[in-house]
Motif scaffolding. Structure first.
Motif, mmCIF file in Angstrom:
data_model
loop_
_atom_site.group_PDB
_atom_site.id
_atom_site.type_symbol
_atom_site.label_atom_id
_atom_site.label_comp_id
_atom_site.label_asym_id
_atom_site.label_seq_id
_atom_site.Cartn_x
_atom_site.Cartn_y
_atom_site.Cartn_z
ATOM 1 N N GLY A 91 78.837 -2.707 -47.747
ATOM 2 C CA GLY A 91 77.692 -3.167 -48.515
ATOM 3 C C GLY A 91 77.400 -4.638 -48.364
ATOM 4 O O GLY A 91 76.409 -5.138 -48.923
ATOM 5 N N ILE A 92 78.211 -5.381 -47.592
ATOM 6 C CA ILE A 92 78.002 -6.829 -47.459
ATOM 7 C C ILE A 92 76.621 -7.131 -46.883
ATOM 8 O O ILE A 92 75.991 -8.143 -47.216
ATOM 9 C CB ILE A 92 79.112 -7.468 -46.580
ATOM 10 C CG1 ILE A 92 78.946 -8.992 -46.491
ATOM 11 C CG2 ILE A 92 79.138 -6.856 -45.199
ATOM 12 C CD1 ILE A 92 79.083 -9.710 -47.803
ATOM 13 N N GLU A 93 76.111 -6.237 -46.018
ATOM 14 C CA GLU A 93 74.806 -6.473 -45.401
ATOM 15 C C GLU A 93 73.669 -6.452 -46.421
ATOM 16 O O GLU A 93 72.568 -6.931 -46.140
ATOM 17 C CB GLU A 93 74.550 -5.426 -44.306
ATOM 18 C CG GLU A 93 74.255 -4.022 -44.799
ATOM 19 C CD GLU A 93 75.494 -3.250 -45.253
ATOM 20 O OE1 GLU A 93 75.332 -2.114 -45.765
ATOM 21 O OE2 GLU A 93 76.621 -3.761 -45.093
ATOM 22 N N LYS A 94 73.927 -5.935 -47.625
ATOM 23 C CA LYS A 94 72.908 -5.906 -48.671
ATOM 24 C C LYS A 94 72.896 -7.182 -49.506
ATOM 25 O O LYS A 94 71.987 -7.390 -50.318
ATOM 26 C CB LYS A 94 73.146 -4.702 -49.595
ATOM 27 C CG LYS A 94 73.061 -3.347 -48.900
ATOM 28 C CD LYS A 94 73.339 -2.221 -49.889
ATOM 29 C CE LYS A 94 73.324 -0.861 -49.234
ATOM 30 N NZ LYS A 94 73.632 0.232 -50.202
ATOM 31 N N ALA A 95 73.900 -8.032 -49.306
ATOM 32 C CA ALA A 95 73.968 -9.284 -50.062
ATOM 33 C C ALA A 95 72.939 -10.272 -49.513
ATOM 34 O O ALA A 95 72.388 -10.098 -48.418
ATOM 35 C CB ALA A 95 75.368 -9.873 -49.987
ATOM 36 N N ASP A 96 72.684 -11.322 -50.283
ATOM 37 C CA ASP A 96 71.750 -12.369 -49.861
ATOM 38 C C ASP A 96 72.456 -13.534 -49.184
ATOM 39 O O ASP A 96 71.878 -14.198 -48.321
ATOM 40 C CB ASP A 96 70.959 -12.887 -51.072
ATOM 41 C CG ASP A 96 70.051 -11.830 -51.655
ATOM 42 O OD1 ASP A 96 69.012 -11.557 -51.042
ATOM 43 O OD2 ASP A 96 70.396 -11.265 -52.710
ATOM 44 N N SER A 97 73.703 -13.798 -49.597
ATOM 45 C CA SER A 97 74.438 -14.921 -49.014
ATOM 46 C C SER A 97 75.929 -14.683 -49.135
ATOM 47 O O SER A 97 76.380 -13.785 -49.866
ATOM 48 C CB SER A 97 74.048 -16.247 -49.694
ATOM 49 O OG SER A 97 74.367 -16.228 -51.083
ATOM 50 N N MET A 98 76.675 -15.522 -48.435
ATOM 51 C CA MET A 98 78.126 -15.351 -48.392
ATOM 52 C C MET A 98 78.767 -16.665 -47.968
ATOM 53 O O MET A 98 78.186 -17.436 -47.199
ATOM 54 C CB MET A 98 78.481 -14.253 -47.390
ATOM 55 C CG MET A 98 79.970 -14.061 -47.147
ATOM 56 S SD MET A 98 80.237 -12.869 -45.805
ATOM 57 C CE MET A 98 82.025 -12.848 -45.731
ATOM 58 N N ILE A 99 79.963 -16.921 -48.469
ATOM 59 C CA ILE A 99 80.794 -18.006 -47.952
ATOM 60 C C ILE A 99 81.991 -17.381 -47.264
ATOM 61 O O ILE A 99 82.578 -16.415 -47.756
ATOM 62 C CB ILE A 99 81.221 -18.995 -49.061
ATOM 63 C CG1 ILE A 99 82.092 -20.123 -48.475
ATOM 64 C CG2 ILE A 99 81.949 -18.292 -50.192
ATOM 65 C CD1 ILE A 99 81.419 -20.995 -47.484
ATOM 66 N N TRP A 100 82.352 -17.950 -46.105
ATOM 67 C CA TRP A 100 83.444 -17.416 -45.283
ATOM 68 C C TRP A 100 84.265 -18.600 -44.798
ATOM 69 O O TRP A 100 83.762 -19.473 -44.103
ATOM 70 C CB TRP A 100 82.841 -16.631 -44.128
ATOM 71 C CG TRP A 100 83.791 -15.959 -43.178
ATOM 72 C CD1 TRP A 100 85.134 -16.127 -43.069
ATOM 73 C CD2 TRP A 100 83.433 -14.996 -42.184
ATOM 74 N NE1 TRP A 100 85.646 -15.342 -42.072
ATOM 75 C CE2 TRP A 100 84.623 -14.633 -41.511
ATOM 76 C CE3 TRP A 100 82.232 -14.414 -41.781
ATOM 77 C CZ2 TRP A 100 84.634 -13.710 -40.460
ATOM 78 C CZ3 TRP A 100 82.242 -13.495 -40.744
ATOM 79 C CH2 TRP A 100 83.432 -13.138 -40.098
ATOM 80 N N ASN A 101 85.544 -18.641 -45.159
ATOM 81 C CA ASN A 101 86.423 -19.741 -44.761
ATOM 82 C C ASN A 101 87.223 -19.367 -43.513
ATOM 83 O O ASN A 101 88.133 -18.535 -43.585
ATOM 84 C CB ASN A 101 87.403 -20.102 -45.886
ATOM 85 C CG ASN A 101 86.754 -20.907 -46.991
ATOM 86 O OD1 ASN A 101 85.547 -21.131 -46.979
ATOM 87 N ND2 ASN A 101 87.545 -21.336 -47.945
#
Length: 440
Positions: A240-250
């Protein structure tokens, strides 16, 4: 050595500086050691290290293409790769100084998307009090971001998690309805992909449906667990991540890049620049002799921005997609190996099966085994992890964190981030904790 830290009127000789460098190394924690399990970082490889050294030697700044042409193109390649992994193809991204800042970017861009007038007119442009929603197990940077942006910590609505630390979507929906009834203006939901302590992944598919229903921006704090997107075997955790608007990835966490290396990603092309731009004429002249769309400075809240991309690019170029995937899978394998071993070893009690590479457990010394688990018993158990941690720090055998969580008294929070860590290190960890704690 403490006296030597003082800066005096007299210059130090080069020999003395070299001796001091040796002292700094001697007395510093060796976070790249395969038995450093204390925080959500710690790996090291020669390729990223070379990238870091070369970056500092060149001393570039990322605000314009004209002073960082190669690194600008390198960033575009990394952005494209990472956006694709999370289903944000065609979106936008920017390196940020850490996951905490990435969560603030998510909150700020989300607010701009719904209330662009706040950029020019401030919070007074919105008549209702703003509020945001996040899991009760979220990272503390969500609170800091709300305070910094003038939203207010008291206007964060914490959503209940289930027994393994996942946000409950029905509870989120209920809280949003209640907030609307009370006259609040909701605009932002923060979900977590890999919580700091238990390593839980919020159910993004269901949460995204709730956000779509209410017209709210969904940001995913994937600072810790976002790297699972690179694994064919474990990417289901981010369903479902593709349905999100934004993301932070370290990348400086599970991808094994030296600190700091964090990327804010959004599926909405152009919104980062629209939100943060100030159009400084002395930097972003429109009549330059190149395509000025390559200038990234107005996408960032910073002016000067350090090059963080080269160390990541060096590692990724060396390993390729397949090599990076195998490294991520190795860390997950170690967490499952350790979990299985703990369940079979007397004196160890696993708190829950790991989702991410966090393995949380209690060590119960012989003096507490076979007893009724009363309040007094739990109070005694709470003192075990700190005592063992102190002993391992004194002997320098390894480093592992502990903490309470909700009603759970102090337990060990084991995290796996170092690609050089092997199953033998897991065996050692169990043996060493038992050695240090059996007489408590």
């Amino acid at each position: 050595m403490l006296k030597e830290l003082k800066i005096t009127d007299e210059p130090a000789s080069e020999d003395r500086l070299l001796d001091m460098c040796k002292d700094v190394i001697q007395y510093s924690v060796k976070t790249s050691n395969p038995r450093f399990f204390n925080q959500l970082y710690g790996s090291m490889n020669q390729y990223s290290l070379a990238g870091t050294w070369l970056t500092d030697a060149l001393n570039p700044c990322m605000y314009t293409y004209e002073v960082a042409p190669v690194f600008t193109l390198m960033e575009d390649e990394i952005y494209s790769k990472m956006l694709h992994y999370v289903g944000f193809d065609g979106g936008d991204a920017i390196f940020v100084p850490g996951g905490s800042m990435g969560n603030m970017y998510g909150m700020n861009v989300a607010r701009y998307a719904k209330f662009p007038e706040i950029k020019t007119d401030g919070l007074y442009a919105v008549k209702k009090p703003l509020c945001i929603f996040t899991s009760e197990k979220c990272h503390y940077s969500v609170m800091k971001s709300a305070a910094l942006m003038g939203i207010g910590i008291n206007n964060i609505i914490f959503v209940k998690s289930d027994k393994i630390g996942k946000m409950i979507p029905d509870e989120l929906d209920r809280h949003i309805n209640e907030a609307n009834e009370k006259g609040y203006e909701p605009f932002f939901v923060n979900a977590t992909a890999g919580t700091t302590v238990l390593g839980a992944y919020d159910p993004l598919d269901e949460i995204s449906d709730v956000c779509k229903k209410h017209g709210l921006w969904l940001h995913v704090d994937g600072a810790w667990g976002g790297s699972a997107a690179m694994s064919t075997k474990y990417k289901y955790l981010l369903k479902g991540i593709e349905k999100a608007d934004s993301m932070i990835w370290n990348a400086h966490k599970m991808m094994g890049v030296p600190q700091q290396c964090s990327i804010f990603l959004t599926k909405h092309k152009g919104i980062i620049k629209d939100c943060h731009s100030a159009n400084a004429s002395y930097l972003f002249q429109p009549d330059k002799n190149y395509d000025v769309s390559f200038d990234t400075g107005d996408k960032s809240v910073q002016c000067g921005r350090k090059v963080d991309v080269f160390k990541l690019w060096m590692l990724w170029k060396k390993e390729g997609d397949s090599g990076m995937e195998s490294r991520i899978d190795h860390l997950f394998m170690l967490s499952r190996y350790l979990s299985d071993k703990l369940k079979k070893t007397p004196g160890f009690k696993l708190i829950q099966e790991p989702e991410c590479t966090n393995v949380c457990f209690w060590y119960i010394p012989p003096s507490l085994r076979g007893q009724q688990e009363t309040k007094e018993w739990w109070d005694k158990l709470a003192k075990v992890a700190p005592a063992i941690k102190a002993s391992m720090m004194q002997c320098g055998s390894m480093m592992i964190g502990y903490n309470p969580d909700g009603d759970l008294v102090n337990f060990f929070r084991m995290v796996l981030t170092n690609f050089d860590t092997a199953t033998e290190d897991m065996d050692f960890l169990v043996q060493e904790i038992d050695r240090l704690g059996r007489d408590l």
